[in-house]
Design an enzyme around this catalytic site. Sequence first.
Site, PDB file in Angstrom:
ATOM      1  N   ASP A 160      -3.649   2.131   3.549  1.00  0.00           N
ATOM      2  CA  ASP A 160      -4.303   0.913   3.090  1.00  0.00           C
ATOM      3  C   ASP A 160      -4.213  -0.146   4.188  1.00  0.00           C
ATOM      4  OD1 ASP A 160      -4.994  -0.298  -0.023  1.00  0.00           O
ATOM      5  OD2 ASP A 160      -4.667  -1.736   1.597  1.00  0.00           O
ATOM      6  N   ILE A 161      -5.311  -0.876   4.404  1.00  0.00           N
ATOM      7  CA  ILE A 161      -5.381  -1.871   5.469  1.00  0.00           C
ATOM      8  C   ILE A 161      -4.504  -3.096   5.159  1.00  0.00           C
ATOM      9  CG2 ILE A 161      -7.339  -3.272   4.640  1.00  0.00           C
ATOM     10  CD1 ILE A 161      -8.560  -2.891   7.481  1.00  0.00           C
TER      11      ILE A 161
ATOM     12  N   GLY B 109      -8.632  -5.179 -11.359  1.00  0.00           N
ATOM     13  CA  GLY B 109      -8.603  -5.595  -9.952  1.00  0.00           C
ATOM     14  C   GLY B 109      -9.267  -4.618  -9.005  1.00  0.00           C
ATOM     15  N   GLN B 110     -10.136  -3.721  -9.524  1.00  0.00           N
ATOM     16  CA  GLN B 110     -10.832  -2.812  -8.609  1.00  0.00           C
ATOM     17  C   GLN B 110     -11.793  -3.606  -7.738  1.00  0.00           C
ATOM     18  OE1 GLN B 110     -12.967   0.473 -10.440  1.00  0.00           O
ATOM     19  NE2 GLN B 110     -13.458   1.389  -8.435  1.00  0.00           N
TER      20      GLN B 110
ATOM     21  N   HIS C 242     -10.323   5.568  -5.915  1.00  0.00           N
ATOM     22  CA  HIS C 242      -9.235   5.793  -4.969  1.00  0.00           C
ATOM     23  C   HIS C 242      -7.913   5.736  -5.714  1.00  0.00           C
ATOM     24  CE1 HIS C 242     -10.557   1.614  -5.042  1.00  0.00           C
ATOM     25  NE2 HIS C 242      -9.278   1.267  -4.930  1.00  0.00           N
ATOM     26  N   LEU C 243      -7.055   6.683  -5.398  1.00  0.00           N
ATOM     27  CA  LEU C 243      -5.704   6.722  -5.948  1.00  0.00           C
ATOM     28  C   LEU C 243      -4.796   6.011  -4.964  1.00  0.00           C
ATOM     29  CD1 LEU C 243      -3.912   8.380  -8.196  1.00  0.00           C
ATOM     30  CD2 LEU C 243      -3.288   9.709  -6.191  1.00  0.00           C
ATOM     31  N   HIS C 244      -4.092   4.979  -5.434  1.00  0.00           N
ATOM     32  CA  HIS C 244      -3.087   4.315  -4.593  1.00  0.00           C
ATOM     33  C   HIS C 244      -1.765   5.079  -4.713  1.00  0.00           C
ATOM     34  CE1 HIS C 244      -5.119   0.230  -4.177  1.00  0.00           C
ATOM     35  NE2 HIS C 244      -5.739   0.666  -5.249  1.00  0.00           N
TER      36      HIS C 244
END
Length: 111
Positions: free
Chosen positions: A30-31, A90-91, A97-99
């Site tokens: 993740d950035i 909060g998408q 995407h799976l965090h």
Amino acid sequence: MNDCLFCKIAGKKIPSMIVRETDEWVAFRDINPQAPTHVLVVPRKHVATVNDLDPATAGMLVEAGKSIAREEGLAERGYRLVLNCNAEAGQTVFHVHLHLLGGRTMKWPPG
Ligand code: AMP
Ligand code: ZN
């Protein structure tokens, strides 16, 4: 999808820090990491939200997350797998995407 950020990352049209990839999914850092380990796992095929996700793809993402958690040394310590669906969750990127979050103690309830 031409205009999708994570389709572009999966297709390597936009650079990212790829952790691992298969024919079916891509995992990258993740950035804006929210934990020492913060990896996103995305299916190569475009799926907008969890509401559109089929069981096989959902299972594949979880298996990928588990496997990367183990590689990152998190399996026994603990980690969190998160799927945010739509606005109130909060998408912000509408390609599922799976965090994978780990490397610190997490709080509950989440913010
Ligand atoms: P969500 O809020 O669940 O939609 O998560 C989207 C995530 O994508 C956020 O954690 C962002 O920091 C992350 N993100 C956005 N752009 C990029 C990028 N170019 N490379 C890696 N991660 C990104
Ligand atoms: Zn996409």
